[in-house]
Enzyme design. Sequence first.
Site, PDB file in Angstrom:
ATOM      1  N   SER B  18       0.695  -1.287   0.023  1.00 18.72           N
ATOM      2  CA  SER B  18      -0.001   0.058   0.088  1.00 18.72           C
ATOM      3  C   SER B  18       0.797   1.296   0.043  1.00 18.72           C
ATOM      4  O   SER B  18       2.014   1.368  -0.570  1.00 18.72           O
ATOM      5  CB  SER B  18      -0.920   0.089   1.324  1.00 18.72           C
ATOM      6  OG  SER B  18      -2.016   0.728   1.223  1.00 18.72           O
ATOM      7  N   HIS B  45      -2.415  -1.122  -3.638  1.00 20.67           N
ATOM      8  CA  HIS B  45      -3.397  -0.298  -3.382  1.00 20.67           C
ATOM      9  C   HIS B  45      -3.109   0.899  -4.077  1.00 20.67           C
ATOM     10  O   HIS B  45      -1.884   1.272  -4.006  1.00 20.67           O
ATOM     11  CB  HIS B  45      -3.626   0.113  -1.823  1.00 20.67           C
ATOM     12  CG  HIS B  45      -4.258  -1.048  -0.862  1.00 20.67           C
ATOM     13  ND1 HIS B  45      -3.888  -0.976   0.259  1.00 20.67           N
ATOM     14  CD2 HIS B  45      -4.824  -2.136  -1.218  1.00 20.67           C
ATOM     15  CE1 HIS B  45      -4.445  -1.977   0.936  1.00 20.67           C
ATOM     16  NE2 HIS B  45      -4.926  -2.695  -0.245  1.00 20.67           N
ATOM     17  N   ASP B 138      -4.666  -4.221   5.842  1.00 20.47           N
ATOM     18  CA  ASP B 138      -5.240  -5.355   4.706  1.00 20.47           C
ATOM     19  C   ASP B 138      -3.805  -6.216   4.386  1.00 20.47           C
ATOM     20  O   ASP B 138      -2.837  -5.536   4.367  1.00 20.47           O
ATOM     21  CB  ASP B 138      -5.242  -4.393   3.396  1.00 20.47           C
ATOM     22  CG  ASP B 138      -5.893  -5.331   2.209  1.00 20.47           C
ATOM     23  OD1 ASP B 138      -6.594  -6.573   2.662  1.00 20.47           O
ATOM     24  OD2 ASP B 138      -5.940  -5.139   1.277  1.00 20.47           O
TER      25      ASP B 138
END
EC number: 3.1.1.61
Lengths: 272, 200
Positions: B18, B45, B138
């Site tokens: 991310s 992401h 996540d």
Amino acid sequence: MQESAIRDEEIEILLNDLLELYGYDFTNYSKASIKRRINRLYSLDKFPSFAEFRYHLRNDAPYSKRFVEQITVNVTEMFRDPGFYKALREQVFPHLGTYPFIRIWLAGCSTGEEAYSVAIVLKELNLFDKSLLYATDINPEVLEKAEKGMFPLSQMKQYSENYILSGGKHEFSSYYSANYNLAKFDESLRSKMIFSTHNLVSDHSFNQFQLILCRNVLIYFDKDLQAKVFNLFDQSLENLGFLALGTKETLRFSSIASNFRQLNSEKIWRKV
Amino acid sequence: MAESINKSRIDLLVIGGSAGSLEVILKAFPQLTTDLPFAIILVLHRKQNTDTTLIDLLSAKTKITVIEANEKELIKAGCIYVAPADYHLLIENDHTLSLDYSEKVNFSRPCIDITFQTAAETYKDRLACLLMSGASADGVEGLELVKTLQGITAVQDPKTAEVSYMPQKALDKMEVDYIVETDKVFDFINMLAKSSELTA
Ligand SMILES: C[S@@+](CC[C@H](N)C(=O)[O-])C[C@H]1O[C@@H](n2cnc3c(N)ncnc32)[C@H](O)[C@@H]1O
């Protein structure tokens, strides 16, 4: 995170039950997604065991309805992929404008955001009055929502941005009225829509169309089922008609590909 | 731990990242061995509609084929697949890829947990997963499952990660096989390649 509680063999058993007892055939869906959905439902409904889960599915008809509703993915948006709607507006509808009557099929329309988006574009091009939108889905629950034409108000900012990016020139908010936390879309948009259940797996062609949209549905089907559905679309599309798929879907490897020509960059094909 | 790795052969490496990951990956790519004996999947992401630029950016940094993950595509050794923006990427039992437009998970689509989980359930001990910099949780749960199913687990060192939250969260919950220095990501991947070849 635990390993999926419902295993591959058990998934097969449930899908066979669903087919045998209720006539819904999910056996040719991509397995990984359906497995995730079934496991999600299993934990959502807090079943203590696979046996109990299966018992419910087999013996409780209303539960089978919930099962179907929950294992299909119904996420959708208005003017999703603005570039796609721009292509509809600039490259597809100008061709269809020459027809006396425009029939459009939205297969797998979910809660209707797509249908209302297409209707808005048709309105702005002055084609709406001679158009008819057939919006179908396997899931009756989403169709009920679609008929109401009410979507969360909280989404409107995003949708309005999408709309503008897609080439929309009006005030997006002129198409709906705010009602508590819902945006109720103009009744007139609804006047040219026909909602009906239709299962792409088992139901047949029911009309001839100039445009078929089926977006983000085929990603859930395996190759054989995709091939079958492509044939259904081919049969249901007039010559020089258009077929529009989702951003990550393609006609390229299918047996009907040779009958179609792709429009530049978007996932839109014309039958030639 | 390094001992056990030496004997393991993997068929797939999944990298989840991310905020702060892309820069590190771009730095690592030029130094990757070009004959990878396994496939790599990147789940990052990011903002929507940046796909072609991302593939171009990554391709410019390596001779290895970098492609967007297409639905139904067979995962092949020696290729790098990038999860497209705004779809979840799932791995099928027959080692093909599936895309899914279901609800966001952990506020993310693609969601790293989903790819880790489906990869772990199919590849089991033939899998390595690396969780990198990010401000989200996540990937943490998915990484735990990778471990349970005997895959190799790794995180970018939170001490040098641009955003430590994600890898640190994993370390709080589990013991991983590798903590990879931020400037040694290429080394880690090349090491996996080497040990996979040795045991091939
Ligand atoms: C992810 S939604 C896509 C909605 C919309 N077309 C879009 O792209 O935003 C997928 C829809 O396909 C429907 N669907 C799944 N299987 C189907 C089938 N066999 N026949 C008709 N519709 C189906 C689901 O119920 C769901 O509403």
